[in-house]
Structures are given as structure tokens and as C-alpha cells.
Scaffold this motif. Sequence first.
Motif, PDB file in Angstrom:
ATOM      1  N   TRP A  22      25.374   3.779  49.260  1.00 41.45           N
ATOM      2  CA  TRP A  22      24.408   4.067  48.213  1.00 41.45           C
ATOM      3  C   TRP A  22      24.618   5.496  47.749  1.00 41.45           C
ATOM      4  N   ARG A  73      16.857   6.329  41.548  1.00 37.61           N
ATOM      5  CA  ARG A  73      17.856   5.382  41.043  1.00 37.61           C
ATOM      6  C   ARG A  73      19.110   5.562  41.876  1.00 37.61           C
ATOM      7  N   THR A 108      23.054   3.902  42.951  1.00 33.33           N
ATOM      8  CA  THR A 108      24.156   2.991  42.661  1.00 33.33           C
ATOM      9  C   THR A 108      24.722   2.548  43.996  1.00 33.33           C
ATOM     10  N   MET A 109      24.836   1.236  44.168  1.00 30.94           N
ATOM     11  CA  MET A 109      25.426   0.671  45.387  1.00 30.94           C
ATOM     12  C   MET A 109      26.862   0.272  45.078  1.00 30.94           C
ATOM     13  N   VAL A 115      26.332  -1.747  41.634  1.00 29.99           N
ATOM     14  CA  VAL A 115      25.025  -2.271  41.261  1.00 29.99           C
ATOM     15  C   VAL A 115      23.989  -1.153  41.280  1.00 29.99           C
ATOM     16  N   GLN A 116      23.140  -1.137  40.271  1.00 33.50           N
ATOM     17  CA  GLN A 116      22.042  -0.169  40.209  1.00 33.50           C
ATOM     18  C   GLN A 116      20.835  -0.697  40.977  1.00 33.50           C
ATOM     19  N   ALA A 117      20.055   0.221  41.517  1.00 31.61           N
ATOM     20  CA  ALA A 117      18.782  -0.118  42.147  1.00 31.61           C
ATOM     21  C   ALA A 117      17.780   0.963  41.781  1.00 31.61           C
ATOM     22  N   ASN A 150      14.167   2.276  43.079  1.00 33.38           N
ATOM     23  CA  ASN A 150      13.228   2.151  44.182  1.00 33.38           C
ATOM     24  C   ASN A 150      12.106   3.169  44.034  1.00 33.38           C
ATOM     25  N   GLY A 152      11.549  -1.864  46.396  1.00 31.98           N
ATOM     26  CA  GLY A 152      12.950  -1.815  46.021  1.00 31.98           C
ATOM     27  C   GLY A 152      13.272  -2.855  44.970  1.00 31.98           C
ATOM     28  N   GLN A 153      13.974  -2.433  43.919  1.00 31.19           N
ATOM     29  CA  GLN A 153      14.341  -3.331  42.830  1.00 31.19           C
ATOM     30  C   GLN A 153      15.828  -3.221  42.518  1.00 31.19           C
ATOM     31  N   PRO A 154      16.684  -3.833  43.352  1.00 30.11           N
ATOM     32  CA  PRO A 154      18.109  -3.833  43.027  1.00 30.11           C
ATOM     33  C   PRO A 154      18.395  -4.828  41.910  1.00 30.11           C
ATOM     34  N   ASP A 155      19.477  -4.608  41.216  1.00 34.15           N
ATOM     35  CA  ASP A 155      19.925  -5.529  40.160  1.00 34.15           C
ATOM     36  C   ASP A 155      20.616  -6.712  40.834  1.00 34.15           C
TER      37      ASP A 155
END
Length: 139
Positions: free
Chosen positions: A66, A81, A83-84, A104-106, A108, A122-125
Amino acid sequence: MTSETNKQLMHRFTVFINTASEKLAEELIAPDAIFHVAGQTEPMRGPSGYLAIIAMMRSGFPDIQWKLEEMVAEGDKVAVRFTMHGTHQGTFFGFPATTNTIEVQAMNFYRLSGGQIVEEYGQPDMLGLLQQIGAVPTT
């Protein structure tokens, strides 16, 4: 705690999620913390709950990392914000490994108290992630 102190805690939290350090988990996460996880009906709880979230991600993406991209802190709340990045090398949500890489963006949202995280939304895409591993069509 000041906004600057809360931001420093979140930088340490990023080290924690990238290493899954049990020591950092105990230091940064309150024993009764609540983590609202997308797709789960019940929240995860405490340091062991967050370690379980990381283990779930690492089961599908053993090299996942992350990167903290942006952060806003006010009072006891911090929005981050991430990025994973990782490689799909294991089964994830029932989908077998593809060796596809993900980015992938998240977004949180955290609530802090006494120098520890006490709550996270948490709100990952997840749609983007599932598309990148070929589990969901992109069109």
C-alpha cells in the motif's frame, strides 16, 4: 492529539499494513477497534481483526503493498487515499491466480483516540481489482 500527530500515526500504520507486524498492530490499533470491511456483514475487531484483513489480501496477492497517496486530518478523523500494488498469485474471492498485476485505489476513513485507531471504513475499488484479475469483464 493534533492533526499532525494523527498524520504521523497514519504513516506508521502504512508501515504496519505493508509488513503485517504484530508489534505495530498492538501499538497502533485499539483492542476494541472496529473495521468495516466492504463485502462483510460484520466488522472485524481489534489488532487480530486487521491482521486477518491483511492475511486475506496477501492470500491472493502475497507481494501486495500500500502506498499512502493523500491524507486529510481534522479532529479525531483522518481520510486517506491509498494505491495498492500486487500480483495475483493465489485464489482471491474464489478466483484462481492469474499472475496479473493490480494497481487499485482505496479511500479509507479512520477515527483515532488515545494514539490508536479505533474505527475504519475501508472502500477499496473492488470492481477495478476484480476487472484487473479478469474476474469481471471490463466492458
